[in-house]
Design an enzyme around this catalytic site. Structure first.
Site, PDB file in Angstrom:
ATOM      1  N   THR A  69     -52.763   5.285  49.869  1.00 31.13           N
ATOM      2  CA  THR A  69     -52.439   3.986  49.303  1.00 31.13           C
ATOM      3  C   THR A  69     -51.512   3.262  50.263  1.00 31.13           C
ATOM      4  OG1 THR A  69     -51.741   2.835  47.289  1.00 31.13           O
ATOM      5  CG2 THR A  69     -50.531   4.846  47.860  1.00 31.13           C
ATOM      6  N   LYS A  73     -53.906   2.764  54.524  1.00 31.63           N
ATOM      7  CA  LYS A  73     -55.378   2.762  54.557  1.00 31.63           C
ATOM      8  C   LYS A  73     -55.968   2.400  55.926  1.00 31.63           C
ATOM      9  CE  LYS A  73     -55.487   1.723  49.630  1.00 31.63           C
ATOM     10  NZ  LYS A  73     -55.894   0.745  48.607  1.00 31.63           N
ATOM     11  N   ASP A 110     -61.987   1.940  46.743  1.00 29.35           N
ATOM     12  CA  ASP A 110     -61.308   0.881  46.000  1.00 29.35           C
ATOM     13  C   ASP A 110     -62.309  -0.124  45.444  1.00 29.35           C
ATOM     14  OD1 ASP A 110     -58.591   1.591  46.121  1.00 29.35           O
ATOM     15  OD2 ASP A 110     -58.352   0.737  48.110  1.00 29.35           O
ATOM     16  N   GLY A 134     -55.196 -11.705  48.515  1.00 31.25           N
ATOM     17  CA  GLY A 134     -54.846 -10.537  49.321  1.00 31.25           C
ATOM     18  C   GLY A 134     -56.017 -10.072  50.154  1.00 31.25           C
ATOM     19  N   GLY A 136     -55.590  -7.422  52.415  1.00 28.73           N
ATOM     20  CA  GLY A 136     -55.226  -6.118  52.957  1.00 28.73           C
ATOM     21  C   GLY A 136     -56.313  -5.105  52.638  1.00 28.73           C
ATOM     22  N   GLY A 137     -55.945  -3.817  52.637  1.00 27.81           N
ATOM     23  CA  GLY A 137     -56.939  -2.770  52.418  1.00 27.81           C
ATOM     24  C   GLY A 137     -57.694  -2.925  51.116  1.00 27.81           C
ATOM     25  N   ASN A 158     -54.734 -15.493  51.380  1.00 28.95           N
ATOM     26  CA  ASN A 158     -53.820 -14.516  51.975  1.00 28.95           C
ATOM     27  C   ASN A 158     -52.657 -15.251  52.610  1.00 28.95           C
ATOM     28  OD1 ASN A 158     -53.641 -11.534  52.488  1.00 28.95           O
ATOM     29  ND2 ASN A 158     -53.388 -12.233  54.599  1.00 28.95           N
TER      30      ASN A 158
END
Length: 264
Positions: A69, A73, A110, A134, A136-137, A158
């Protein structure tokens, strides 16, 4: 719940910081239901020590696999010898399997966990605009899963432009018919997703102003550690809200099957 013994195998979940990680309350009981003598154990690992920690623990036959997490990632992706199709597109890994050969095989679940949770809640509508906050990962995984499942209209927001522009370019390359926007607006949203870490702490700002969402918009906040201020504010407006626990529950069978596929 059964206590671990010397025969127990461990799945480590790496985070930094790790104080918010509540996943063991879901994973370990699920493992027991599946007849597995496995436990999920959180571990706070600084990014600079991630590679050496994974390589050391991978040598133990007591290790069943790894769960990654924030913020690990993208780095975990680079450590893997082989990755699955979702991870290859997203450039992130949240699950690592150990092979008898010593290979580290990674995949990203995810997106699959999010999509299955959204479908169960009845909030995935491929015809309505989804806004994902967002890149991100988790955000990358969610956007990829939504579009691969047939979503026609997506907006990604973002704070930093670089990651969102890179994600947009990849999505446009693979899904040329996608209506993709980076404009900050919410008036046409059928689903709004908080894929950021905002909400982990009580003092965090809201990812956006819930007053900007249409009255029939659903909200999915991927935070599982607590009921966030964003969730409460959206629920107070009468919006349907799904939290990160649903995403965890739907990732569980996908990740467990992946770990069990190891020939160790």
């Amino acid at each position: 719940m059964k206590l671990p013994t010397g025969a127990t195998r461990t799945v480590f979940i790496f985070a930094h910081p790790a104080g918010h990680v509540a996943a063991p309350r879901y994973y370990t009981p699920y493992f027991e239901e599946q007849g597995l003598d496995w436990h999920l154990v959180p571990m706070d690992v600084e990014p600079k020590h991630l590679a050496e920690t994974i390589r050391a623990l991978a040598k133990s036959p007591s290790t069943a696999g790894f769960n990654l997490t924030m913020p690990h990632k993208p780095a975990a992706f680079e450590l893997c010898d082989e990755v699955g199709p979702a991870a290859k597109f997203e450039g992130v890994v949240n699950t690592i399997r150990l092979e008898a050969s010593g290979k580290l095989v990674g995949e990203s679940f995810d997106g699959g966990g999010f999509l299955n949770a959204a479908r169960e809640a009845g909030i995935f509508d491929p015809e309505r605009r989804t806004v994902v906050i967002g890149a991100g990962g988790a955000g990358r995984a969610i956007c990829h899963a939504l579009v691969a499942a047939g979503l026609k209209r997506l907006r990604i927001l973002n704070e930093v432009p670089g990651p969102v522009e890179a994600l947009a370019a990849k999505l446009r390359g693979q899904f040329p018919d996608l209506d993709l926007s980076l404009e900050e607006r919410f008036d046409d949203a059928g689903l709004c997703v908080n894929a950021t870490s905002l909400g982990l702490r009580v003092t965090d700002a809201l990812p956006m102003d819930p007053a900007k969402l249409p009255g029939d918009c659903a909200v999915f906040d991927i935070i599982a550690a607590r009921r966030t201020g964003f969730m409460e504010a959206c629920a107070a407006r009468g919006l349907k809200v799904v939290d990160g626990v649903a995403m965890i529950r739907h990732q569980l069978p996908l990740q467990t099957a992946f770990w069990r596929a190891s020939i160790l």
